[in-house]
Write a protein that holds these residues in place. Structure first.
Motif, PDB file in Angstrom:
ATOM      1  N   GLN A   8       0.839  -1.201   0.000  1.00 13.51           N
ATOM      2  CA  GLN A   8       0.000   0.000   0.000  1.00 13.51           C
ATOM      3  C   GLN A   8       0.872   1.249   0.000  1.00 13.51           C
ATOM      4  N   ALA A   9       1.928   1.234   0.775  1.00 16.67           N
ATOM      5  CA  ALA A   9       2.848   2.373   0.787  1.00 16.67           C
ATOM      6  C   ALA A   9       3.474   2.564  -0.594  1.00 16.67           C
ATOM      7  N   ARG A  10       3.894   1.471  -1.215  1.00 15.97           N
ATOM      8  CA  ARG A  10       4.513   1.550  -2.544  1.00 15.97           C
ATOM      9  C   ARG A  10       3.520   2.088  -3.578  1.00 15.97           C
ATOM     10  N   ARG A  11       2.274   1.635  -3.518  1.00 16.89           N
ATOM     11  CA  ARG A  11       1.262   2.115  -4.465  1.00 16.89           C
ATOM     12  C   ARG A  11       0.902   3.582  -4.232  1.00 16.89           C
ATOM     13  N   SER A  12       1.186   4.110  -3.067  1.00 16.10           N
ATOM     14  CA  SER A  12       0.862   5.503  -2.739  1.00 16.10           C
ATOM     15  C   SER A  12       1.904   6.488  -3.255  1.00 16.10           C
ATOM     16  N   VAL A  13       3.070   5.995  -3.658  1.00 19.23           N
ATOM     17  CA  VAL A  13       4.148   6.885  -4.098  1.00 19.23           C
ATOM     18  C   VAL A  13       3.718   7.713  -5.302  1.00 19.23           C
ATOM     19  N   SER A  14       3.208   7.069  -6.321  1.00 20.20           N
ATOM     20  CA  SER A  14       2.863   7.772  -7.567  1.00 20.20           C
ATOM     21  C   SER A  14       1.858   8.896  -7.342  1.00 20.20           C
ATOM     22  N   PRO A  15       0.731   8.642  -6.690  1.00 18.71           N
ATOM     23  CA  PRO A  15      -0.211   9.743  -6.452  1.00 18.71           C
ATOM     24  C   PRO A  15       0.406  10.870  -5.616  1.00 18.71           C
ATOM     25  N   ALA A  16       1.264  10.520  -4.676  1.00 19.51           N
ATOM     26  CA  ALA A  16       1.898  11.553  -3.848  1.00 19.51           C
ATOM     27  C   ALA A  16       2.819  12.436  -4.687  1.00 19.51           C
ATOM     28  N   LEU A  17       3.537  11.843  -5.631  1.00 18.06           N
ATOM     29  CA  LEU A  17       4.429  12.618  -6.490  1.00 18.06           C
ATOM     30  C   LEU A  17       3.635  13.600  -7.355  1.00 18.06           C
ATOM     31  N   GLY A  18       2.458  13.195  -7.782  1.00 15.89           N
ATOM     32  CA  GLY A  18       1.617  14.060  -8.592  1.00 15.89           C
ATOM     33  C   GLY A  18       1.157  15.300  -7.855  1.00 15.89           C
ATOM     34  N   ARG A  19       1.204  15.279  -6.552  1.00 13.55           N
ATOM     35  CA  ARG A  19       0.833  16.462  -5.773  1.00 13.55           C
ATOM     36  C   ARG A  19       1.979  17.473  -5.727  1.00 13.55           C
ATOM     37  N   ILE A  20       3.200  16.990  -5.978  1.00 16.54           N
ATOM     38  CA  ILE A  20       4.364  17.889  -5.959  1.00 16.54           C
ATOM     39  C   ILE A  20       4.485  18.614  -7.295  1.00 16.54           C
ATOM     40  N   ARG A  21       4.416  17.857  -8.392  1.00 19.89           N
ATOM     41  CA  ARG A  21       4.439  18.407  -9.752  1.00 19.89           C
ATOM     42  C   ARG A  21       3.532  17.520 -10.601  1.00 19.89           C
ATOM     43  N   PRO A  22       2.903  18.083 -11.633  1.00 21.99           N
ATOM     44  CA  PRO A  22       1.940  17.291 -12.408  1.00 21.99           C
ATOM     45  C   PRO A  22       2.562  16.213 -13.297  1.00 21.99           C
ATOM     46  N   GLN A  23       3.841  16.341 -13.644  1.00 23.52           N
ATOM     47  CA  GLN A  23       4.485  15.360 -14.515  1.00 23.52           C
ATOM     48  C   GLN A  23       5.745  14.817 -13.848  1.00 23.52           C
ATOM     49  N   ARG A  24       6.158  13.636 -14.334  1.00 25.88           N
ATOM     50  CA  ARG A  24       7.414  13.086 -13.828  1.00 25.88           C
ATOM     51  C   ARG A  24       8.072  12.249 -14.913  1.00 25.88           C
ATOM     52  N   MET A  25       9.390  12.231 -14.858  1.00 24.57           N
ATOM     53  CA  MET A  25      10.168  11.345 -15.714  1.00 24.57           C
ATOM     54  C   MET A  25      10.781  10.318 -14.770  1.00 24.57           C
ATOM     55  N   ASN A  26      10.389   9.074 -14.947  1.00 24.74           N
ATOM     56  CA  ASN A  26      10.847   7.996 -14.071  1.00 24.74           C
ATOM     57  C   ASN A  26      12.121   7.389 -14.650  1.00 24.74           C
ATOM     58  N   GLU A  27      13.234   7.648 -14.009  1.00 24.44           N
ATOM     59  CA  GLU A  27      14.495   7.064 -14.422  1.00 24.44           C
ATOM     60  C   GLU A  27      14.597   5.642 -13.870  1.00 24.44           C
ATOM     61  N   ASP A  28      15.482   4.860 -14.437  1.00 20.84           N
ATOM     62  CA  ASP A  28      15.649   3.450 -14.059  1.00 20.84           C
ATOM     63  C   ASP A  28      17.117   3.103 -14.252  1.00 20.84           C
ATOM     64  N   ILE A  29      17.902   3.303 -13.199  1.00 18.20           N
ATOM     65  CA  ILE A  29      19.325   2.986 -13.283  1.00 18.20           C
ATOM     66  C   ILE A  29      19.643   1.861 -12.317  1.00 18.20           C
ATOM     67  N   VAL A  30      20.757   1.198 -12.575  1.00 23.42           N
ATOM     68  CA  VAL A  30      21.227   0.169 -11.656  1.00 23.42           C
ATOM     69  C   VAL A  30      22.700   0.436 -11.406  1.00 23.42           C
ATOM     70  N   VAL A  31      23.069   0.400 -10.141  1.00 27.54           N
ATOM     71  CA  VAL A  31      24.468   0.598  -9.758  1.00 27.54           C
ATOM     72  C   VAL A  31      24.852  -0.474  -8.745  1.00 27.54           C
ATOM     73  N   PRO A  32      26.144  -0.718  -8.582  1.00 29.05           N
ATOM     74  CA  PRO A  32      26.545  -1.655  -7.527  1.00 29.05           C
ATOM     75  C   PRO A  32      25.989  -1.177  -6.175  1.00 29.05           C
ATOM     76  N   ARG A  33      25.515  -2.101  -5.386  1.00 26.52           N
ATOM     77  CA  ARG A  33      24.918  -1.722  -4.097  1.00 26.52           C
ATOM     78  C   ARG A  33      25.871  -0.907  -3.237  1.00 26.52           C
ATOM     79  N   SER A  34      27.160  -1.201  -3.327  1.00 27.51           N
ATOM     80  CA  SER A  34      28.136  -0.454  -2.528  1.00 27.51           C
ATOM     81  C   SER A  34      28.192   1.023  -2.938  1.00 27.51           C
TER      82      SER A  34
END
Length: 153
Positions: A8-34
């Motif tokens: 439920q918390a994870r599903r709430s992220v997107s609507p919450a972001l829309g309250r900050i700004r109307p659009q978003r660009m979702n990046e998707d990067i992967v880096v070593p955990r360290s």
């Protein structure tokens, strides 16, 4: 119950972001955990310097990070958003990461491939693409940058 609350918390992220700004660009990067702590700090600094809010979350256990650039197209230019996305991609590459962990390269990150992949590997990828798709019908204009284009948009 605990798993349901986390989802439920994870599903709430997107609507919450829309309250900050109307659009978003979702990046998707992967880096070593360290590298995650430093990458998160660098991305935060880039967002602060650009004036664009960047909210970061992801699958930290496997190094997959989703920096979301929040913007209002009435106030912020698409070029500024794309420039910030490019700088975020360069952070991932500099720390031994990759441009995408699950969402792919597509058209947005296509210009970044020259910085992410060495020329020999890029040529090999083009050879495989030509061998499997000689007519160029499968996902035209995605992933691999044009062979004659050397500048980034």
């Amino acid at each position: 119950a605990e798993a349901a609350a986390l989802w439920q918390a994870r599903r709430s992220v997107s609507p919450a972001l829309g309250r900050i700004r109307p659009q978003r660009m979702n990046e998707d990067i992967v880096v070593p955990r360290s590298a995650l702590p430093e990458v998160v700090r660098e991305i935060r600094a880039l967002g602060d310097a650009s004036g664009l809010p960047v909210v970061q979350f992801g699958h930290i256990g496997d190094g997959n990070l989703h920096p979301n650039i929040l913007y209002d197209p009435r106030r912020e230019s698409p070029e500024a958003v794309h420039d910030l996305a490019h700088r975020i991609a360069l952070v991932a590459i500099r720390h031994g990461g990759v441009l995408s962990g699950e969402h792919g390269i597509g058209t947005m990150k296509r210009p970044f491939m020259r910085e992410a992949v060495d020329p020999v590997t890029l040529a090999a990828l083009r050879d495989v693409k030509r061998a499997l798709d000689p007519a160029g019908r499968l996902n035209p204009g995605k992933i691999l940058p044009d062979e004659d284009a050397h500048a980034h948009p």
